[in-house]
Motif scaffolding. Structure first.
Motif, PDB file in Angstrom:
ATOM      1  N   TYR A  55       0.858  -1.179   0.000  1.00 54.58           N
ATOM      2  CA  TYR A  55       0.000   0.000   0.000  1.00 54.58           C
ATOM      3  C   TYR A  55       0.898   1.234   0.000  1.00 54.58           C
ATOM      4  N   VAL A  56       0.550   2.223  -0.824  1.00 54.41           N
ATOM      5  CA  VAL A  56       1.225   3.521  -0.783  1.00 54.41           C
ATOM      6  C   VAL A  56       0.314   4.455  -0.006  1.00 54.41           C
ATOM      7  N   ALA A  57       0.863   5.115   1.005  1.00 55.22           N
ATOM      8  CA  ALA A  57       0.055   5.940   1.890  1.00 55.22           C
ATOM      9  C   ALA A  57       0.639   7.334   2.015  1.00 55.22           C
ATOM     10  N   VAL A  58      -0.235   8.313   2.175  1.00 56.88           N
ATOM     11  CA  VAL A  58       0.178   9.660   2.552  1.00 56.88           C
ATOM     12  C   VAL A  58       0.006   9.731   4.055  1.00 56.88           C
ATOM     13  N   GLY A  59       1.115   9.829   4.766  1.00 58.38           N
ATOM     14  CA  GLY A  59       1.039   9.712   6.214  1.00 58.38           C
ATOM     15  C   GLY A  59       0.581   8.306   6.560  1.00 58.38           C
ATOM     16  N   ASN A  60      -0.581   8.216   7.180  1.00 57.75           N
ATOM     17  CA  ASN A  60      -1.122   6.914   7.564  1.00 57.75           C
ATOM     18  C   ASN A  60      -2.347   6.519   6.744  1.00 57.75           C
ATOM     19  N   THR A 118       3.443  -1.289   3.872  1.00 57.43           N
ATOM     20  CA  THR A 118       2.900   0.044   3.615  1.00 57.43           C
ATOM     21  C   THR A 118       4.063   0.993   3.385  1.00 57.43           C
ATOM     22  N   TYR A 119       4.037   1.671   2.237  1.00 56.79           N
ATOM     23  CA  TYR A 119       5.081   2.627   1.877  1.00 56.79           C
ATOM     24  C   TYR A 119       4.516   4.020   2.076  1.00 56.79           C
ATOM     25  N   ARG A 120       5.029   4.732   3.084  1.00 57.47           N
ATOM     26  CA  ARG A 120       4.463   6.031   3.457  1.00 57.47           C
ATOM     27  C   ARG A 120       5.239   7.182   2.813  1.00 57.47           C
ATOM     28  N   LEU A 121       4.494   8.105   2.235  1.00 55.57           N
ATOM     29  CA  LEU A 121       5.073   9.317   1.665  1.00 55.57           C
ATOM     30  C   LEU A 121       4.905  10.450   2.664  1.00 55.57           C
ATOM     31  N   TRP A 122       6.000  11.094   2.983  1.00 60.14           N
ATOM     32  CA  TRP A 122       5.958  12.255   3.872  1.00 60.14           C
ATOM     33  C   TRP A 122       6.547  13.439   3.125  1.00 60.14           C
ATOM     34  N   GLU A 123       5.905  14.596   3.272  1.00 58.90           N
ATOM     35  CA  GLU A 123       6.339  15.761   2.495  1.00 58.90           C
ATOM     36  C   GLU A 123       7.789  16.117   2.757  1.00 58.90           C
ATOM     37  N   ARG A 124       8.261  15.959   3.977  1.00 61.69           N
ATOM     38  CA  ARG A 124       9.625  16.353   4.297  1.00 61.69           C
ATOM     39  C   ARG A 124      10.564  15.169   4.405  1.00 61.69           C
ATOM     40  N   SER A 125      10.116  13.998   3.946  1.00 56.84           N
ATOM     41  CA  SER A 125      10.979  12.823   4.026  1.00 56.84           C
ATOM     42  C   SER A 125      12.057  12.893   2.955  1.00 56.84           C
ATOM     43  N   LEU A 126      13.171  12.212   3.180  1.00 60.99           N
ATOM     44  CA  LEU A 126      14.252  12.196   2.201  1.00 60.99           C
ATOM     45  C   LEU A 126      13.785  11.614   0.879  1.00 60.99           C
ATOM     46  N   SER A 127      12.866  10.629   0.950  1.00 62.77           N
ATOM     47  CA  SER A 127      12.420   9.969  -0.274  1.00 62.77           C
ATOM     48  C   SER A 127      11.620  10.880  -1.180  1.00 62.77           C
ATOM     49  N   GLY A 130       5.940  13.309  -4.106  1.00 65.53           N
ATOM     50  CA  GLY A 130       6.627  12.316  -3.299  1.00 65.53           C
ATOM     51  C   GLY A 130       7.483  11.404  -4.146  1.00 65.53           C
ATOM     52  N   ALA A 131       8.027  10.384  -3.500  1.00 67.23           N
ATOM     53  CA  ALA A 131       8.873   9.415  -4.190  1.00 67.23           C
ATOM     54  C   ALA A 131       8.124   8.784  -5.350  1.00 67.23           C
ATOM     55  N   GLY A 132       8.852   8.521  -6.435  1.00 64.56           N
ATOM     56  CA  GLY A 132       8.234   7.918  -7.600  1.00 64.56           C
ATOM     57  C   GLY A 132       7.467   8.902  -8.463  1.00 64.56           C
ATOM     58  N   GLY A 133       7.554  10.206  -8.131  1.00 64.06           N
ATOM     59  CA  GLY A 133       6.863  11.212  -8.939  1.00 64.06           C
ATOM     60  C   GLY A 133       5.386  11.330  -8.656  1.00 64.06           C
ATOM     61  N   ILE A 188       0.957  14.855  -4.812  1.00 66.28           N
ATOM     62  CA  ILE A 188      -0.023  14.877  -3.733  1.00 66.28           C
ATOM     63  C   ILE A 188      -0.553  16.295  -3.627  1.00 66.28           C
ATOM     64  N   ARG A 189      -1.864  16.447  -3.791  1.00 66.45           N
ATOM     65  CA  ARG A 189      -2.440  17.788  -3.708  1.00 66.45           C
ATOM     66  C   ARG A 189      -3.165  17.962  -2.383  1.00 66.45           C
ATOM     67  N   ARG A 190      -3.071  19.165  -1.867  1.00 66.03           N
ATOM     68  CA  ARG A 190      -3.776  19.504  -0.632  1.00 66.03           C
ATOM     69  C   ARG A 190      -5.213  19.868  -0.967  1.00 66.03           C
ATOM     70  N   VAL A 191      -6.134  19.448  -0.138  1.00 67.47           N
ATOM     71  CA  VAL A 191      -7.552  19.666  -0.397  1.00 67.47           C
ATOM     72  C   VAL A 191      -8.113  20.654   0.618  1.00 67.47           C
ATOM     73  N   ALA A 192      -8.884  21.597   0.112  1.00 67.83           N
ATOM     74  CA  ALA A 192      -9.612  22.551   0.957  1.00 67.83           C
ATOM     75  C   ALA A 192      -8.690  23.328   1.912  1.00 67.83           C
ATOM     76  N   ASN A 193      -7.473  23.596   1.421  1.00 65.19           N
ATOM     77  CA  ASN A 193      -6.498  24.378   2.184  1.00 65.19           C
ATOM     78  C   ASN A 193      -6.134  23.766   3.530  1.00 65.19           C
ATOM     79  N   ASP A 194      -6.386  22.473   3.652  1.00 71.39           N
ATOM     80  CA  ASP A 194      -6.041  21.778   4.889  1.00 71.39           C
ATOM     81  C   ASP A 194      -4.773  20.979   4.645  1.00 71.39           C
ATOM     82  N   PRO A 195      -3.638  21.340   5.244  1.00 73.03           N
ATOM     83  CA  PRO A 195      -2.393  20.628   4.967  1.00 73.03           C
ATOM     84  C   PRO A 195      -2.416  19.177   5.370  1.00 73.03           C
ATOM     85  N   ASN A 196      -3.376  18.792   6.219  1.00 73.28           N
ATOM     86  CA  ASN A 196      -3.474  17.397   6.628  1.00 73.28           C
ATOM     87  C   ASN A 196      -4.444  16.599   5.768  1.00 73.28           C
TER      88      ASN A 196
END
Length: 229
Positions: free
Chosen positions: A16-21, A98-107, A210-213, A216-224
């Protein structure tokens, strides 16, 4: 799988590829398939092997293991080297990680990933196992990765207001190897650097890559509140 297929030197799984959790897709899908038939041709184009792997120790040692001089993409270089030497890679087609993408991660740092790809391809082009046509594929891929780095460095220079930002933009605008869209954006950036930098910052406020190109878009101006696009 290892017991039933002793001809396989490397085993990987889906994930699974996840944004955060929050999972939003499988690692392997129609945009990123696992290749069974012509692995030799495909591995020279892209790394289709998910990073959670089991590798036959004897074969890994025999072929020299990871090249520790390569940052970011040493796994891709190893799979290239193994496949060119006759190894086969198998897939357990179930999401077992689960492969997690984090905005500030090295990946998520595309520029460093692209630099690593250049190093990997520079190593690969020296491999004596390559055929003539395969060497042409690596040469073409290497040229594209160098353009990716040039574009990334130009964007960074533009947003930082670097003295060479305009010159970098002009160089891309004149380079026929870039797409028409990229050259047009570079031309606009060379003419109006402050406006182009402001537009880039606005893009980054609306999404990140994120990694792999994966964008990830933010929705409704909510960074989370994040979605894949």
């Amino acid at each position: 799988l290892a017991m039933s297929r002793p001809d396989l030197d490397v085993l990987t799984t889906d994930a699974y590829v996840a944004v955060g959790n929050t999972p939003f897709r499988h690692f392997y899908d129609e945009t990123n398939p696992f290749v069974v038939d012509d692995q030799r041709a495909e591995i020279l184009e892209r790394n289709f092997v998910f990073g959670h792997t089991a590798v036959l120790r004897r074969r890994l040692i025999e072929l020299g293991g990871f090249d520790e001089g390569i940052r970011w993409t040493s796994d891709w270089e190893l799979w290239i080297r193994m496949i060119l030497a006759g190894s086969r890679i198998g897939l357990v087609n179930e999401p077992l990680a689960t492969y997690r993408l984090w905005e500030r991660s090295l990946s998520s740092q595309r520029l460093n990933q692209s630099r690593g790809m250049i190093t990997t391809l520079e190593r690969t082009i020296l491999n004596s196992a390559l055929t003539g046509p395969e060497r042409e594929v690596v040469t073409r891929n290497l040229a594209q990765r160098r353009r990716d780095v040039a574009a990334g460095e130009a964007e960074l220079a533009l947003m930082e207001g670097a003295p060479d930002a305009r010159g970098r933009a002009w160089a891309i605008a004149r380079d026929g190897g870039f797409s028409r869209k990229t050259r047009a954006r570079a031309f606009a950036a060379a003419l109006l650097p402050p406006i182009a930098a402001a537009l880039l910052r606005r893009e980054q406020r609306g999404s990140w890559i994120g990694a792999g190109g994966v964008r990830i878009r933010r929705v409704a101006n909510d960074p989370n509140d994040l979605r894949s696009s």
